[in-house]
Design a protein around this motif. Structure first.
Motif, mmCIF file in Angstrom:
data_model
loop_
_atom_site.group_PDB
_atom_site.id
_atom_site.type_symbol
_atom_site.label_atom_id
_atom_site.label_comp_id
_atom_site.label_asym_id
_atom_site.label_seq_id
_atom_site.Cartn_x
_atom_site.Cartn_y
_atom_site.Cartn_z
ATOM 1 N N GLY A 62 0.810 -1.215 0.000
ATOM 2 C CA GLY A 62 0.000 0.000 0.000
ATOM 3 C C GLY A 62 0.840 1.260 0.000
ATOM 4 N N ILE A 63 1.906 1.252 0.780
ATOM 5 C CA ILE A 63 2.814 2.406 0.815
ATOM 6 C C ILE A 63 3.469 2.599 -0.556
ATOM 7 C CG2 ILE A 63 4.985 3.272 1.790
ATOM 8 C CD1 ILE A 63 4.070 1.855 4.460
ATOM 9 N N MET A 64 3.935 1.506 -1.137
ATOM 10 C CA MET A 64 4.540 1.594 -2.471
ATOM 11 C C MET A 64 3.536 2.113 -3.499
ATOM 12 S SD MET A 64 6.726 -1.958 -2.454
ATOM 13 C CE MET A 64 7.211 -1.818 -4.154
ATOM 14 N N SER A 70 0.841 8.126 -9.704
ATOM 15 C CA SER A 70 0.886 8.834 -10.993
ATOM 16 C C SER A 70 1.358 7.932 -12.128
ATOM 17 C CB SER A 70 1.786 10.067 -10.905
ATOM 18 O OG SER A 70 3.133 9.686 -10.710
ATOM 19 N N GLN A 71 1.906 6.779 -11.803
ATOM 20 C CA GLN A 71 2.339 5.832 -12.833
ATOM 21 C C GLN A 71 1.178 5.005 -13.384
ATOM 22 O OE1 GLN A 71 5.630 5.701 -14.006
ATOM 23 N NE2 GLN A 71 5.694 7.577 -12.792
ATOM 24 N N VAL A 72 0.069 4.941 -12.633
ATOM 25 C CA VAL A 72 -1.045 4.094 -13.069
ATOM 26 C C VAL A 72 -2.352 4.853 -13.288
ATOM 27 C CG1 VAL A 72 -0.089 1.971 -12.102
ATOM 28 C CG2 VAL A 72 -1.587 3.379 -10.691
ATOM 29 N N CYS A 76 -2.971 11.914 -12.950
ATOM 30 C CA CYS A 76 -2.418 12.274 -11.638
ATOM 31 C C CYS A 76 -1.031 12.874 -11.800
ATOM 32 C CB CYS A 76 -2.325 11.045 -10.736
ATOM 33 S SG CYS A 76 -3.874 10.586 -9.999
ATOM 34 N N HIS A 77 -0.776 13.916 -11.021
ATOM 35 C CA HIS A 77 0.549 14.525 -11.020
ATOM 36 C C HIS A 77 1.474 13.714 -10.120
ATOM 37 C CE1 HIS A 77 -2.060 17.883 -12.183
ATOM 38 N NE2 HIS A 77 -1.022 18.360 -12.802
ATOM 39 N N GLU A 116 -3.877 9.102 -4.163
ATOM 40 C CA GLU A 116 -2.831 8.289 -3.536
ATOM 41 C C GLU A 116 -3.397 7.478 -2.372
ATOM 42 O OE1 GLU A 116 -0.925 11.197 -6.094
ATOM 43 O OE2 GLU A 116 -2.565 11.366 -4.677
ATOM 44 N N ALA A 117 -4.269 8.089 -1.574
ATOM 45 C CA ALA A 117 -4.883 7.373 -0.450
ATOM 46 C C ALA A 117 -5.800 6.261 -0.952
ATOM 47 C CB ALA A 117 -5.651 8.346 0.444
#
Length: 160
Positions: A62-64, A70-72, A76-77, A116-117
């Motif tokens: 989850g942290i990763m 933003s890669q997926v 997203c910035h 992100e959350a």
């Protein structure tokens, strides 16, 4: 089309320009859950799952995920994540075993960390599924939702 900020003048997707936005402290909290069988619950809590310590691995995943959002998610910035916390709590009643997952993500920047959350919550639950699917493929994930967000021009949001 002005209300749709992710479209350009031609009606095609674009990444929103945030260069003029002020940096502020921002937080977002999301929740999800995964319902498992008693057997899966017992194996997780007794560290008997064949792939290892389920909650520790899911927490790291989850942290990763928060750091790679933003890669997926295309619009997203990439943002500097300042902190990620993931908490687990079991909700057991009427022979239902539900793992509640709460993620909190923080940054200081010009855009929020809601995605992100939410991504961290989703990937945490998916990792639990992945690590336990040999025992039970019938686990149920969700719902996944934003609990709160603070900071930024749009102000704070708190789910009732």
């Amino acid at each position: 089309m002005s209300e749709f900020t992710h479209f350009n003048q031609q009606g095609r997707a674009k990444m929103v320009d945030i260069t003029e936005k002020n940096d502020t402290a921002r937080t977002a909290k999301a929740k999800t859950s995964i319902q498992v069988t008693k057997d899966v619950y017992d194996k997780i809590n007794n560290y008997e799952m064949g792939k290892g310590d389920v909650l520790s691995v899911a927490q790291v995943a989850g942290i990763m995920a928060a750091k790679q959002t933003s890669q997926v998610i295309p619009m997203c910035h990439p943002i500097p994540i300042k902190g990620v916390d993931i908490e687990f709590q079991w909700d057991i009643k009427d022979n239902e075993y539900i793992l509640l997952i709460t993620t909190t993500v923080k940054t200081k920047g010009s855009t929020g960390v809601e995605m992100e959350a939410l991504t961290a919550a989703s990937i945490t639950a998916l990792t639990v599924y992945d690590m336990c699917k040999a025992v039970d493929k019938g686990m149920i994930i969700g719902p996944t939702f934003l609990v709160e967000k603070t900071g930024g021009k749009s102000g704070n949001f708190y789910r009732n």
